[in-house]
Design an enzyme around this catalytic site. Structure first.
Site, PDB file in Angstrom:
ATOM      1  N   LYS A  11       0.786  -0.957  -0.085  1.00 57.10           N
ATOM      2  CA  LYS A  11      -0.088  -0.016   0.052  1.00 57.10           C
ATOM      3  C   LYS A  11       0.899   1.317  -0.116  1.00 57.10           C
ATOM      4  CE  LYS A  11      -3.910  -2.140   2.210  1.00 57.10           C
ATOM      5  NZ  LYS A  11      -4.993  -2.181   3.419  1.00 57.10           N
ATOM      6  N   PHE A  59     -15.971   2.491   6.540  1.00 54.94           N
ATOM      7  CA  PHE A  59     -14.544   2.900   6.175  1.00 54.94           C
ATOM      8  C   PHE A  59     -14.240   2.991   4.685  1.00 54.94           C
ATOM      9  CE2 PHE A  59     -14.632  -1.551   6.867  1.00 54.94           C
ATOM     10  CZ  PHE A  59     -13.875  -2.134   5.760  1.00 54.94           C
ATOM     11  N   ARG A  87      -0.890 -14.391   4.296  1.00 51.43           N
ATOM     12  CA  ARG A  87      -1.701 -13.929   5.464  1.00 51.43           C
ATOM     13  C   ARG A  87      -0.816 -13.887   6.812  1.00 51.43           C
ATOM     14  NH1 ARG A  87      -6.056 -11.693   4.122  1.00 51.43           N
ATOM     15  NH2 ARG A  87      -6.861 -11.457   6.119  1.00 51.43           N
ATOM     16  N   THR A  93      -4.465  -7.249  10.813  1.00 48.60           N
ATOM     17  CA  THR A  93      -4.941  -6.059  10.048  1.00 48.60           C
ATOM     18  C   THR A  93      -4.496  -4.751  11.047  1.00 48.60           C
ATOM     19  OG1 THR A  93      -6.870  -7.242   9.174  1.00 48.60           O
ATOM     20  CG2 THR A  93      -6.830  -4.728   9.060  1.00 48.60           C
ATOM     21  N   ARG A 104       3.142  -6.161   8.853  1.00 47.27           N
ATOM     22  CA  ARG A 104       2.568  -5.074   9.455  1.00 47.27           C
ATOM     23  C   ARG A 104       3.036  -4.456  10.880  1.00 47.27           C
ATOM     24  NH1 ARG A 104      -3.313  -7.533   7.619  1.00 47.27           N
ATOM     25  NH2 ARG A 104      -3.683  -6.295   5.756  1.00 47.27           N
ATOM     26  N   ASN A 114      -2.151   0.027   6.808  1.00 49.78           N
ATOM     27  CA  ASN A 114      -1.492  -0.809   7.120  1.00 49.78           C
ATOM     28  C   ASN A 114      -0.447  -1.833   6.384  1.00 49.78           C
ATOM     29  OD1 ASN A 114      -3.384  -2.022   5.605  1.00 49.78           O
ATOM     30  ND2 ASN A 114      -4.346  -3.164   7.300  1.00 49.78           N
ATOM     31  N   HIS A 117      -1.868  -5.762   1.666  1.00 56.63           N
ATOM     32  CA  HIS A 117      -3.369  -6.141   1.346  1.00 56.63           C
ATOM     33  C   HIS A 117      -2.989  -7.482   0.728  1.00 56.63           C
ATOM     34  CE1 HIS A 117      -7.177  -7.266  -0.186  1.00 56.63           C
ATOM     35  NE2 HIS A 117      -6.579  -7.672  -1.139  1.00 56.63           N
TER      36      HIS A 117
END
Length: 141
Positions: A11, A59, A87, A93, A104, A114, A117
């Site tokens: 991100k 959100f 993951r 998250t 993260r 964060n 994705h």
């Protein structure tokens, strides 16, 4: 064990921190292969379409705004249990709840910014990979 594909997005917050290579190293160290990759600056329309599943969530607008705030690095990962493995690498998250040593925990600023994705299931992975990489642009190796 099944060879899977999953979509990963680094991100805008993590791209701005110049940690793409550090994140890629974690993918490769975990046995995941990067079989397609591109850097893009998502338009509002692209981000809105990609995150349409969240359209009714409070959100959604902030998410679209954040995802269009700067370039992102998008990649398709392939490997044994790639979805679960990615993951696990990402962590929770909310970076405050993420285990030490996860992407993260190490690179994210907040539950919104964060860092990454990742697809959450085989069905969503197939849809997400196809959204950014038409079949002709993904190369098993």
């Amino acid at each position: 064990m099944a060879i899977e594909r999953t979509l990963s997005i680094i991100k805008p917050d993590a791209v701005a921190k110049n940690v793409i290579g550090k994140i890629y190293q974690r993918f490769e160290d975990a046995g995941l292969k990067i079989i397609a990759a591109k850097m893009v600056h998502l338009s509002e329309q692209e981000a809105g379409q990609f995150y349409a599943v969240h359209k009714e969530r409070p959100f959604y607008k902030d998410l679209v705004s954040f995802m269009t705030s700067g370039p992102v690095m998008i990649q398709c990962l392939e490997g044994e249990n790639a979805i679960a493995k990615n993951r696990e690498l990402m962590g929770a998250t909310d970076p405050k709840k993420a285990d030490a040593g996860t992407i993260r925990a190490d690179f994210a600023d907040s539950i919104d910014a964060n860092a990454v994705h990742g697809s959450d299931a085989p069905e969503t992975a197939a849809v997400e990979v196809a959204f950014f990489f038409p079949g002709m642009n993904v190369y098993s190796r």
